[in-house]
Design a protein around this motif. Structure first.
Motif, PDB file in Angstrom:
ATOM      1  N   LEU A  57     -44.802  20.775 -37.083  1.00 23.31           N
ATOM      2  CA  LEU A  57     -44.701  21.892 -36.148  1.00 23.31           C
ATOM      3  C   LEU A  57     -46.073  22.247 -35.579  1.00 23.31           C
ATOM      4  O   LEU A  57     -46.221  22.498 -34.368  1.00 23.31           O
ATOM      5  CB  LEU A  57     -44.093  23.094 -36.867  1.00 23.31           C
ATOM      6  N   ASP A  58     -47.079  22.229 -36.434  1.00 22.71           N
ATOM      7  CA  ASP A  58     -48.434  22.553 -36.006  1.00 22.71           C
ATOM      8  C   ASP A  58     -48.920  21.576 -34.932  1.00 22.71           C
ATOM      9  O   ASP A  58     -49.625  21.968 -33.986  1.00 22.71           O
ATOM     10  CB  ASP A  58     -49.376  22.524 -37.212  1.00 22.71           C
ATOM     11  N   ALA A  59     -48.526  20.325 -35.054  1.00 24.54           N
ATOM     12  CA  ALA A  59     -48.931  19.315 -34.069  1.00 24.54           C
ATOM     13  C   ALA A  59     -48.364  19.608 -32.688  1.00 24.54           C
ATOM     14  O   ALA A  59     -48.885  19.120 -31.678  1.00 24.54           O
ATOM     15  CB  ALA A  59     -48.496  17.924 -34.534  1.00 24.54           C
ATOM     16  N   LEU A  60     -47.312  20.406 -32.628  1.00 21.71           N
ATOM     17  CA  LEU A  60     -46.707  20.803 -31.353  1.00 21.71           C
ATOM     18  C   LEU A  60     -47.250  22.131 -30.858  1.00 21.71           C
ATOM     19  O   LEU A  60     -46.770  22.664 -29.842  1.00 21.71           O
ATOM     20  CB  LEU A  60     -45.181  20.892 -31.507  1.00 21.71           C
ATOM     21  N   GLY A  61     -48.233  22.689 -31.567  1.00 26.69           N
ATOM     22  CA  GLY A  61     -48.806  23.963 -31.167  1.00 26.69           C
ATOM     23  C   GLY A  61     -47.918  25.146 -31.480  1.00 26.69           C
ATOM     24  O   GLY A  61     -47.999  26.187 -30.819  1.00 26.69           O
ATOM     25  N   LEU A  62     -47.077  25.012 -32.509  1.00 30.99           N
ATOM     26  CA  LEU A  62     -46.123  26.060 -32.877  1.00 30.99           C
ATOM     27  C   LEU A  62     -46.288  26.427 -34.338  1.00 30.99           C
ATOM     28  O   LEU A  62     -46.749  25.621 -35.150  1.00 30.99           O
ATOM     29  CB  LEU A  62     -44.687  25.574 -32.633  1.00 30.99           C
ATOM     30  N   GLU A  63     -45.886  27.658 -34.685  1.00 30.17           N
ATOM     31  CA  GLU A  63     -45.839  28.058 -36.092  1.00 30.17           C
ATOM     32  C   GLU A  63     -44.490  28.687 -36.407  1.00 30.17           C
ATOM     33  O   GLU A  63     -43.830  29.257 -35.532  1.00 30.17           O
ATOM     34  CB  GLU A  63     -46.994  28.999 -36.445  1.00 30.17           C
ATOM     35  N   HIS A  70     -29.792  35.483 -46.189  1.00 30.66           N
ATOM     36  CA  HIS A  70     -29.778  35.263 -44.750  1.00 30.66           C
ATOM     37  C   HIS A  70     -31.218  35.069 -44.271  1.00 30.66           C
ATOM     38  O   HIS A  70     -32.073  35.929 -44.491  1.00 30.66           O
ATOM     39  CB  HIS A  70     -29.118  36.449 -44.034  1.00 30.66           C
ATOM     40  N   LEU A  71     -31.445  33.954 -43.614  1.00 32.64           N
ATOM     41  CA  LEU A  71     -32.789  33.567 -43.204  1.00 32.64           C
ATOM     42  C   LEU A  71     -32.941  33.748 -41.700  1.00 32.64           C
ATOM     43  O   LEU A  71     -32.275  33.086 -40.909  1.00 32.64           O
ATOM     44  CB  LEU A  71     -33.044  32.107 -43.590  1.00 32.64           C
ATOM     45  N   HIS A  72     -33.824  34.664 -41.304  1.00 23.51           N
ATOM     46  CA  HIS A  72     -34.132  34.896 -39.898  1.00 23.51           C
ATOM     47  C   HIS A  72     -35.343  34.042 -39.527  1.00 23.51           C
ATOM     48  O   HIS A  72     -36.379  34.119 -40.193  1.00 23.51           O
ATOM     49  CB  HIS A  72     -34.430  36.377 -39.661  1.00 23.51           C
ATOM     50  N   GLN A  73     -35.216  33.264 -38.467  1.00 24.32           N
ATOM     51  CA  GLN A  73     -36.284  32.311 -38.144  1.00 24.32           C
ATOM     52  C   GLN A  73     -36.522  32.225 -36.646  1.00 24.32           C
ATOM     53  O   GLN A  73     -35.610  32.404 -35.836  1.00 24.32           O
ATOM     54  CB  GLN A  73     -35.948  30.930 -38.702  1.00 24.32           C
ATOM     55  N   SER A  74     -37.759  31.968 -36.319  1.00 25.87           N
ATOM     56  CA  SER A  74     -38.146  31.714 -34.930  1.00 25.87           C
ATOM     57  C   SER A  74     -39.427  30.887 -34.948  1.00 25.87           C
ATOM     58  O   SER A  74     -40.007  30.639 -36.005  1.00 25.87           O
ATOM     59  CB  SER A  74     -38.359  33.031 -34.164  1.00 25.87           C
ATOM     60  N   LEU A  75     -39.861  30.469 -33.780  1.00 24.97           N
ATOM     61  CA  LEU A  75     -41.120  29.750 -33.621  1.00 24.97           C
ATOM     62  C   LEU A  75     -42.035  30.567 -32.714  1.00 24.97           C
ATOM     63  O   LEU A  75     -41.573  31.256 -31.811  1.00 24.97           O
ATOM     64  CB  LEU A  75     -40.886  28.361 -33.021  1.00 24.97           C
ATOM     65  N   ARG A  76     -43.329  30.465 -32.961  1.00 26.59           N
ATOM     66  CA  ARG A  76     -44.307  31.207 -32.168  1.00 26.59           C
ATOM     67  C   ARG A  76     -45.354  30.239 -31.630  1.00 26.59           C
ATOM     68  O   ARG A  76     -45.851  29.373 -32.360  1.00 26.59           O
ATOM     69  CB  ARG A  76     -44.966  32.280 -33.041  1.00 26.59           C
ATOM     70  N   ARG A  77     -45.686  30.393 -30.363  1.00 24.00           N
ATOM     71  CA  ARG A  77     -46.726  29.546 -29.766  1.00 24.00           C
ATOM     72  C   ARG A  77     -48.093  29.960 -30.305  1.00 24.00           C
ATOM     73  O   ARG A  77     -48.456  31.142 -30.279  1.00 24.00           O
ATOM     74  CB  ARG A  77     -46.716  29.664 -28.240  1.00 24.00           C
ATOM     75  N   LYS A  78     -48.850  28.989 -30.771  1.00 20.21           N
ATOM     76  CA  LYS A  78     -50.174  29.290 -31.314  1.00 20.21           C
ATOM     77  C   LYS A  78     -51.170  29.643 -30.213  1.00 20.21           C
ATOM     78  O   LYS A  78     -52.132  30.375 -30.447  1.00 20.21           O
ATOM     79  CB  LYS A  78     -50.684  28.100 -32.126  1.00 20.21           C
ATOM     80  N   VAL A 127     -46.908  34.080 -28.477  1.00 18.41           N
ATOM     81  CA  VAL A 127     -45.633  34.495 -27.905  1.00 18.41           C
ATOM     82  C   VAL A 127     -44.475  33.794 -28.617  1.00 18.41           C
ATOM     83  O   VAL A 127     -44.561  32.603 -28.953  1.00 18.41           O
ATOM     84  CB  VAL A 127     -45.594  34.195 -26.383  1.00 18.41           C
ATOM     85  N   ASN A 128     -43.393  34.539 -28.840  1.00 18.04           N
ATOM     86  CA  ASN A 128     -42.173  33.996 -29.435  1.00 18.04           C
ATOM     87  C   ASN A 128     -41.616  32.903 -28.526  1.00 18.04           C
ATOM     88  O   ASN A 128     -41.270  33.139 -27.370  1.00 18.04           O
ATOM     89  CB  ASN A 128     -41.149  35.138 -29.600  1.00 18.04           C
ATOM     90  N   ALA A 129     -41.528  31.686 -29.041  1.00 21.38           N
ATOM     91  CA  ALA A 129     -41.110  30.531 -28.240  1.00 21.38           C
ATOM     92  C   ALA A 129     -39.602  30.467 -28.039  1.00 21.38           C
ATOM     93  O   ALA A 129     -39.122  29.586 -27.308  1.00 21.38           O
ATOM     94  CB  ALA A 129     -41.599  29.236 -28.900  1.00 21.38           C
ATOM     95  N   PHE A 130     -38.843  31.358 -28.672  1.00 22.17           N
ATOM     96  CA  PHE A 130     -37.392  31.402 -28.481  1.00 22.17           C
ATOM     97  C   PHE A 130     -36.982  32.368 -27.366  1.00 22.17           C
ATOM     98  O   PHE A 130     -35.800  32.427 -27.006  1.00 22.17           O
ATOM     99  CB  PHE A 130     -36.693  31.825 -29.776  1.00 22.17           C
ATOM    100  N   MET A 131     -37.905  33.153 -26.835  1.00 20.54           N
ATOM    101  CA  MET A 131     -37.562  34.141 -25.811  1.00 20.54           C
ATOM    102  C   MET A 131     -36.989  33.451 -24.577  1.00 20.54           C
ATOM    103  O   MET A 131     -37.545  32.461 -24.088  1.00 20.54           O
ATOM    104  CB  MET A 131     -38.793  34.953 -25.428  1.00 20.54           C
TER     105      MET A 131
END
Length: 479
Positions: free
Chosen positions: A148-154, A286-294, A298-302
């Protein structure tokens, strides 16, 4: 001769600085002992407690543990022939109960508030040559995070965890009560249940809630709320979003902390999905999950356009979760007992679907236009799950969906009626799905999947040897 950590370059610069800070605290006499804790294949904490002077050296040298710990099922039985040629494992280095080494991650250090002058640090497992132990589940999640880090995401996750707390009546410590496993304790209820979120029910257990609140806050966990769940003596805690490894580290420490805190005050806490008590309600995680741009935080799911529930990236991630839901089920719900929560309209998802803000769906999409963030809630997990494997399964599945631009299809507004792939209804079925999932075998390693399934099949085999109370009642007089 150089020390183990230095010899293999196992720490970052930040970890090295944190280790030196910890040494200063040890030298100042802050602690009598330090617990070196390692999350095993089940997500249970094992390890050794060292006096402060020994802990100082062990930070750099690591702590040796016997590899038979990697061969244990949930009864702590060894289910591999560790003294046979090769030790029964698919890799070299574990035959004869040989040692492996756990090395502290100094960034995880905590002071335990419930026991005096005691430090605690989470560890990673390594082989003698400094390579990561291939069966170490925390490092499997680290591998997913690197992709994920290689894609610039966390990775960002928040936890909703249900569990039960009972009054401890009898610890069952008689001479005849030991075993593998031993007799479970006798307990009584703290609340009658069946009054979801009522203030009266909460107030009657306020002393327990305050005990947990104060200790978990002192431990530094991101606690948000304490709630009365629907079942007798059933509770729920929710935690704010954290990133990377921290959600999994939080979960593994949380379970151990709650059980220890409760035991010390005359209570028994259990994360077992469905205890055998009258009128029980099943517990979920229950697991709440999203990705954030490094790059900009910014939340990458918006959503990027009007009418969207998720961004294109988020939709593809969702598609991956849906596509691999059956293969990943054994990692989200790894016990025989966990599959007993599947009952009609029980809020336990029974098929691989998603929906917009619908608790009947396995994947519930929340947020969207006008909201501060957008996330996906996966409702398939049980609270016994190894958090490193559960989260890794989500990341590997989501990343696969992103790579293939998987379309999750339309929202299922009638989740118990919409035709869709059925989720496994037993652990045995879930393991077959895991073995048959080529993507998870590739990402986690086929030898690891085979290893994990071998352990879980040993548990199923033991279960099938037992004559249940239901069988005895059903057939003993009839035939």
């Amino acid at each position: 001769m150089t020390r183990f950590v230095d010899r293999f370059g196992l720490w970052t610069d930040d970890q090295l600085k944190q280790a030196h800070d910890l040494v200063r605290r040890i030298d100042a006499g802050e602690f009598d002992v330090v617990r070196f804790a390692w999350p095993d294949q089940h997500g249970l904490l094992r390890g050794k407690t060292l006096v402060a002077s020994e802990a100082r050296a062990a930070l750099w040298e690591g702590v040796n543990l016997t590899s038979t710990l990697l061969a244990k099922d949930t009864s702590h039985k060894t289910v591999f022939p560790v003294f046979a040629t090769g030790g029964g494992f698919a890799i070299e280095g574990f035959q004869g109960g040989a040692d492996f080494t756990i090395v502290a991650d100094p960034s995880t250090f905590k002071v335990l508030p419930w026991t005096p002058r005691t430090g605690w640090v989470l560890c990673d497992a390594y082989m003698g040559d400094g390579s990561p132990c291939p069966y170490a589940t925390r490092q499997i999640l680290q591998g997913a995070l690197r992709q994920l880090d290689a894609l610039g995401l966390e990775f960002i996750a928040g936890l909703e965890v249900e569990f039960h707390v009972f009054k401890l009546e009898d610890e069952r410590m008689g001479l005849a009560d030991s075993g593998q496993p031993g007799e479970p304790p006798r307990v009584s209820l703290l609340s009658h249940g069946h009054q979801y979120l009522t203030e009266l029910r909460y107030d009657r257990v306020d002393s327990v809630m305050e005990l947990l609140r104060s200790q978990l806050i002192a431990l530094g966990l991101p606690l948000r709320s304490l709630e009365i769940e629907f079942g007798p003596s059933q509770f729920e805690l929710t935690f704010g979003p954290t990133s990377g490894l921290l959600p999994a580290d939080t979960m593994v420490l949380l379970r151990s902390a709650i059980k220890q805190i409760c035991q010390r005050h005359g209570y028994h806490a259990t994360f077992m999905c469905r205890p055998r008590i009258p009128n029980v309600m099943s517990s979920g995680w229950h697991l709440h999950q999203s990705l954030r741009r490094k790059s900009d935080g910014v939340n990458a799911f918006m959503p990027e356009a009007p009418g969207q529930d998720l961004s294109d990236l988020g939709l593809h991630y969702l598609g991956g979760l849906k596509e691999h839901a059956c293969g990943a089920a054994a990692l989200a719900s790894p016990t025989i007992n966990g599959y007993r929560r599947y009952r009609p309209f029980s809020l336990a998802p029974d098929r691989a679907i998603w929906a917009r803000d619908n608790r009947g769906a396995m994947l519930r999409v929340l947020g969207g236009p006008g909201q501060s963030a957008t996330r996906i809630e996966n409702r398939v997990g049980e609270p016994t799950a190894n958090p490193y494997l559960y989260l890794a399964s989500q990341l590997f599945s989501g990343l696969d969906g992103m790579r293939k631009e998987t379309n999750p299809g339309p929202s299922a507004d009638a989740p118990y009626e919409t035709p869709a792939e059925q989720l496994p209804r037993s652990l045995d079925e879930a393991l077959a799905c895991l073995r048959g999932n080529a993507m998870l075998n590739e990402q986690m390693g086929k030898s690891f999947i085979d290893y994990l399934c071998h352990i879980k099949q040993a548990e199923i085999a033991r279960f099938n040897l037992e004559v249940s109370e239901w069988e005895h009642r059903e057939y003993f007089d009839m035939f």
